[in-house]
Design an enzyme around this catalytic site. Structure first.
Site, mmCIF file in Angstrom:
data_model
loop_
_atom_site.group_PDB
_atom_site.id
_atom_site.type_symbol
_atom_site.label_atom_id
_atom_site.label_comp_id
_atom_site.label_asym_id
_atom_site.label_seq_id
_atom_site.Cartn_x
_atom_site.Cartn_y
_atom_site.Cartn_z
ATOM 1 N N LYS A 33 48.497 40.255 33.851
ATOM 2 C CA LYS A 33 48.254 38.952 34.526
ATOM 3 C C LYS A 33 47.204 38.149 34.008
ATOM 4 O O LYS A 33 45.899 38.688 33.700
ATOM 5 C CB LYS A 33 48.075 39.160 36.074
ATOM 6 C CG LYS A 33 47.783 37.959 36.840
ATOM 7 C CD LYS A 33 47.499 38.073 38.477
ATOM 8 C CE LYS A 33 45.941 38.571 38.876
ATOM 9 N NZ LYS A 33 45.358 37.366 38.908
ATOM 10 N N ASP A 60 49.090 33.361 36.422
ATOM 11 C CA ASP A 60 48.674 33.271 37.831
ATOM 12 C C ASP A 60 47.787 32.101 38.156
ATOM 13 O O ASP A 60 46.470 32.238 38.214
ATOM 14 C CB ASP A 60 47.929 34.481 38.465
ATOM 15 C CG ASP A 60 47.438 34.462 39.959
ATOM 16 O OD1 ASP A 60 47.902 33.727 40.654
ATOM 17 O OD2 ASP A 60 46.528 35.277 40.109
ATOM 18 N N LYS A 62 48.548 29.588 40.240
ATOM 19 C CA LYS A 62 48.633 28.868 41.665
ATOM 20 C C LYS A 62 48.683 27.234 41.745
ATOM 21 O O LYS A 62 47.838 26.799 42.360
ATOM 22 C CB LYS A 62 47.365 29.567 42.532
ATOM 23 C CG LYS A 62 47.430 30.979 42.730
ATOM 24 C CD LYS A 62 46.307 31.643 43.565
ATOM 25 C CE LYS A 62 46.052 32.997 43.452
ATOM 26 N NZ LYS A 62 45.504 33.676 42.441
ATOM 27 N N ASP A 65 50.117 20.698 44.216
ATOM 28 C CA ASP A 65 49.869 19.112 44.011
ATOM 29 C C ASP A 65 51.161 18.533 44.416
ATOM 30 O O ASP A 65 52.011 19.081 44.832
ATOM 31 C CB ASP A 65 49.609 18.940 42.514
ATOM 32 C CG ASP A 65 48.515 17.826 42.120
ATOM 33 O OD1 ASP A 65 48.961 16.670 42.777
ATOM 34 O OD2 ASP A 65 47.781 17.894 41.290
ATOM 35 N N THR A 120 44.789 36.439 50.555
ATOM 36 C CA THR A 120 44.439 37.614 51.366
ATOM 37 C C THR A 120 42.761 37.468 51.679
ATOM 38 O O THR A 120 42.341 38.228 52.391
ATOM 39 C CB THR A 120 44.393 39.006 50.523
ATOM 40 O OG1 THR A 120 44.044 38.541 49.041
ATOM 41 C CG2 THR A 120 46.083 39.478 50.582
ATOM 42 N N ARG A 212 40.054 45.689 38.719
ATOM 43 C CA ARG A 212 39.047 46.419 38.377
ATOM 44 C C ARG A 212 39.246 48.151 38.519
ATOM 45 O O ARG A 212 38.641 48.717 37.559
ATOM 46 C CB ARG A 212 38.031 46.044 39.362
ATOM 47 C CG ARG A 212 37.421 44.792 38.944
ATOM 48 C CD ARG A 212 36.500 43.907 40.029
ATOM 49 N NE ARG A 212 37.479 43.783 41.055
ATOM 50 C CZ ARG A 212 37.239 43.213 42.364
ATOM 51 N NH1 ARG A 212 35.933 43.198 42.533
ATOM 52 N NH2 ARG A 212 37.898 42.895 43.377
#
Ligand code: C5P
Length: 233
Positions: A33, A60, A62, A65, A120, A212
């Protein structure tokens, strides 16, 4: 049929750091990603470089508009030959339909298009107070997922804990891409609603996005393989 796979969130600040991280993977080509940080730092060149190494890519960015702008931006992204990209369902069904049109190449092929429902990091309280959405967060997520489906999208990004209800509302074939995954014996960091790769598999999500726990591991390749074993096998 599920296409379960682990996507590594390459949240690095430069092309060099990303490519030297990927150099460690000598006997496998993980799905990766590329998020805003890396894309804004390294641009389309890093997408091309990772693609040329044979990795699948989830871009990614997002998008959110007006429909015409998103349609044109998606047409540019689709030329980059990524495998998956995304937008905010909050942009409306009209925006999502325009995005799909822009993303579809002249030969009819296109990357998977996934909608973010509610981030999230957004709590129910903040959603109701700041966004003035007068519904529960779960109802909002399911409503946005259904909107994405009506617009013709392939699935949504959501917490693994929400993947079950999205599948129930939209069908097993509607793709769920879920970050917020941690090993049972690992650090949670700033993620709040987390689950393990094994539990994510039980819930039935299609893709887990793991950053991570892999990128900061002493042995990232071993951490990736452990994730694949627990989730995808
Ligand atoms: O390091 P970690 O495993 O927490 O990385 C999760 C990745 O998924 C990050 O790139 C983060 O931006 C992304 N993400 C998330 N929650 C969302 C949407 C994306 O954690 N709702």
């Amino acid at each position: 049929m599920s296409q379960r796979d682990v996507i590594i969130a390459c949240d690095f600040a430069s092309a060099e750091a990303t490519l030297s991280f990927l150099d460690k993977f000598t006997d496998c080509k993980p799905f990766v990603k590329i998020g805003m940080e890396l894309y804004y730092a390294a641009g389309p060149a890093i997408v091309k470089a990772i693609k040329e190494r044979g990795h699948k890519i989830f871009l990614d960015l997002k998008l959110h508009d007006i429909p015409n702008t998103v349609k044109k931006a998606m047409a540019v992204l689709s030329q980059m030959d990524v495998d998956m990209c995304n937008l905010h369902a909050a942009g409306t069904i009209e925006m999502m339909k325009a995005a799909l049109e822009g993303l579809t190449r002249p030969d009819g092929t296109r990357p998977l298009l996934i909608a973010v429902t509610q981030l999230t990091s957004t709590s129910e309280e903040r959603m109701q107070k700041d966004l003035l959405i007068n519904a529960s967060i779960n109802d909002t997520i399911v409503h946005y997922a259904k909107n994405a489906q009506v617009a013709g999208l392939d699935g949504v990004v959501c917490s693994p804990l929400e993947a079950g209800m999205v599948k129930e509302a939209c069908g097993a074939g509607f793709v769920t891409v879920t970050p917020g995954v941690r090993f049972a014996d690992g650090e949670v960091g700033d993620q709040v609603r987390v689950t393990t790769p094994e539990r994510a598999k039980e819930i039935g999500t299609d893709y887990i996005v793991v950053g991570r726990p892999i990128t900061n591991a002493p042995d990232p390749v071993a951490a990736y393989k452990r994730c694949m074993k627990e989730f995808a096998e």
